[in-house]
Design an enzyme around this catalytic site. Structure first.
Site, PDB file in Angstrom:
ATOM      1  N   GLU A 182     -16.285   4.839   4.551  1.00 40.33           N
ATOM      2  CA  GLU A 182     -15.477   4.365   5.588  1.00 40.33           C
ATOM      3  C   GLU A 182     -15.663   5.198   6.763  1.00 40.33           C
ATOM      4  O   GLU A 182     -16.533   6.108   6.760  1.00 40.33           O
ATOM      5  CB  GLU A 182     -13.941   4.472   5.209  1.00 40.33           C
ATOM      6  CG  GLU A 182     -13.306   5.724   4.700  1.00 40.33           C
ATOM      7  CD  GLU A 182     -12.155   5.528   4.061  1.00 40.33           C
ATOM      8  OE1 GLU A 182     -11.341   4.612   4.195  1.00 40.33           O
ATOM      9  OE2 GLU A 182     -11.643   6.574   3.719  1.00 40.33           O
ATOM     10  N   LEU A 212      -9.825   4.063   1.377  1.00 43.53           N
ATOM     11  CA  LEU A 212      -8.881   3.526   1.568  1.00 43.53           C
ATOM     12  C   LEU A 212      -8.967   2.229   1.729  1.00 43.53           C
ATOM     13  O   LEU A 212      -9.862   1.897   2.807  1.00 43.53           O
ATOM     14  CB  LEU A 212      -7.955   4.027   2.790  1.00 43.53           C
ATOM     15  CG  LEU A 212      -6.502   3.669   3.017  1.00 43.53           C
ATOM     16  CD1 LEU A 212      -5.760   3.995   1.949  1.00 43.53           C
ATOM     17  CD2 LEU A 212      -5.990   4.182   4.379  1.00 43.53           C
ATOM     18  N   ARG A 255       0.776  -0.994   0.197  1.00 45.43           N
ATOM     19  CA  ARG A 255      -0.130  -0.044  -0.010  1.00 45.43           C
ATOM     20  C   ARG A 255       1.097   1.133   0.061  1.00 45.43           C
ATOM     21  O   ARG A 255       0.462   2.301  -0.604  1.00 45.43           O
ATOM     22  CB  ARG A 255      -0.735   0.127   1.289  1.00 45.43           C
ATOM     23  CG  ARG A 255      -2.015   1.205   1.150  1.00 45.43           C
ATOM     24  CD  ARG A 255      -3.042   0.899   2.314  1.00 45.43           C
ATOM     25  NE  ARG A 255      -2.394   1.003   3.554  1.00 45.43           N
ATOM     26  CZ  ARG A 255      -3.235   0.978   4.881  1.00 45.43           C
ATOM     27  NH1 ARG A 255      -4.454   0.736   4.718  1.00 45.43           N
ATOM     28  NH2 ARG A 255      -2.734   0.924   5.867  1.00 45.43           N
ATOM     29  N   HIS A 283       3.349  25.357  -5.625  1.00 48.13           N
ATOM     30  CA  HIS A 283       2.369  24.109  -5.693  1.00 48.13           C
ATOM     31  C   HIS A 283       2.683  23.138  -6.726  1.00 48.13           C
ATOM     32  O   HIS A 283       2.556  21.794  -6.563  1.00 48.13           O
ATOM     33  CB  HIS A 283       0.880  24.588  -6.038  1.00 48.13           C
ATOM     34  CG  HIS A 283       0.148  25.339  -4.892  1.00 48.13           C
ATOM     35  ND1 HIS A 283       0.740  26.527  -4.523  1.00 48.13           N
ATOM     36  CD2 HIS A 283      -0.936  24.947  -4.187  1.00 48.13           C
ATOM     37  CE1 HIS A 283      -0.325  26.767  -3.312  1.00 48.13           C
ATOM     38  NE2 HIS A 283      -1.246  26.062  -3.245  1.00 48.13           N
ATOM     39  N   ARG A 307       8.607  26.946  -1.610  1.00 52.38           N
ATOM     40  CA  ARG A 307       7.252  26.868  -1.757  1.00 52.38           C
ATOM     41  C   ARG A 307       6.741  27.077  -3.063  1.00 52.38           C
ATOM     42  O   ARG A 307       6.904  28.041  -3.530  1.00 52.38           O
ATOM     43  CB  ARG A 307       6.603  27.575  -0.836  1.00 52.38           C
ATOM     44  CG  ARG A 307       5.044  27.166  -0.686  1.00 52.38           C
ATOM     45  CD  ARG A 307       4.506  28.095   0.586  1.00 52.38           C
ATOM     46  NE  ARG A 307       3.044  27.402   0.892  1.00 52.38           N
ATOM     47  CZ  ARG A 307       1.954  27.838   0.254  1.00 52.38           C
ATOM     48  NH1 ARG A 307       2.214  28.682  -0.907  1.00 52.38           N
ATOM     49  NH2 ARG A 307       0.914  27.193   0.536  1.00 52.38           N
TER      50      ARG A 307
END
Length: 293
Positions: A185, A209, A57, A108, A106
């Site tokens: 979930e 997930l 995972r 995006h 910094r």
């Protein structure tokens, strides 16, 4: 064993020391953007539990964010075993692992050619108390307002934090999330419904997930002759369920006995842990003794 969290053994970018001494630059994209992924791996009797599934995972999450896996699998295992060895008096532990994209100005957009930040530490495993396990957990439902890539185990967990706080504010243990009339979930767990003796859980997809324990419970069901189906679960099926269960690394498997302040189930078992839960919980305890590396 109790010890200050600051004294827990911690690995950060090649150095093993105390968790309280670990520091990352403020320009780490994990700090600035939550641009990273994580795993929590249980350790029973000093043996890693289902570690291969956790690393599978981790690989999926890293690929989804286009972060190169910083270590080969055997190197990860060596690291985990080293951490476990640094808590010699603790049999049951939880290893927390986090990989961020790394440190960069910094922006995006994803920067190229930066080195991921790797953090891992271990701590004594915190289990559900015997009293809580006997009486079952209380949950509430809420609208699933999170982003639509729940299949990535990202450190960007503000939505989950807000969802969990909704149940905490009501004295409950977990929030079960509903999107467009269907269960996804919990804020920090997978959710299962029992109807007519069969175990049901939502199928994997981008909205939730897939927990490591999903595959494990399917194995248990095959061994025990319990029907197990992955299919969409309508919100109305929660209120009429025979049993509701939660799974996660920390909860293992737990029964939900109250939902939105009402008892779960029917008849003599209304508001109590049910028989499917009991069988699966026993199977889980057997697996803890037999598996691990």
């Amino acid at each position: 064993m109790t010890m200050p969290w600051t004294d827990l053994p911690c690995y950060l970018n090649g150095h093993l020391g105390r968790l309280g001494d670990a520091k990352v630059p403020v320009m780490d994209r994990g700090f600035l953007f939550g641009d990273g992924v994580y795993e929590a791996i249980p350790v029973y009797g000093r043996r890693l539990f289902r570690v291969e599934a956790h690393l599978d995972r981790l690989s999926h999450s890293l690929r989804s964010l286009r972060i190169e896996d910083p270590y080969e699998r055997e190197a990860w295992l060596d690291l985990f075993h080293s951490l476990v060895a640094h808590l010699p008096e603790v049999e049951d532990q939880t290893i927390y692992l986090q990989v961020t994209r790394g440190v960069a100005p910094r922006d995006h957009a994803m920067p190229r050619d930066i080195e991921p930040t790797v953090l891992a530490y271990t701590q004594p495993l915190v289990a559900i108390s015997a009293e809580k396990r006997h009486q079952g957990l209380a949950c509430v439902t809420a609208r699933d307002f999170r982003w639509q890539r729940g299949d990535i185990k990202s450190t960007s967990l503000l939505g989950n934090v807000l969802a969990r706080q909704m149940s905490a504010d009501q004295g409950a243990d977990e929030t079960l999330l509903i999107r467009d009339g269907f269960l996804t979930e919990g804020s920090a767990s997978n959710v299962w419904v029992v109807r007519d003796g069969a175990l049901l859980t939502p199928p994997p997809g981008e909205l939730l997930l897939e927990g490591v324990r999903v595959g494990l419970l399917r194995e248990f069901c095959e061994e025990l002759g319990i029907a197990c189906n992955l299919r969409p679960i309508a919100e109305t099926e929660l209120t009429t369920a025979d049993e509701i269960l939660l799974t996660s690394a920390s909860k293992e498997i737990a029964a939900v006995t109250r939902l939105d302040h009402e008892p779960v189930g029917h008849g003599a078992l209304r508001g109590k842990p049910g028989p499917v839960y009991s069988k699966l919980y026993e199977a889980y305890q057997r697996a803890k003794l037999l598996q691990g590396r």
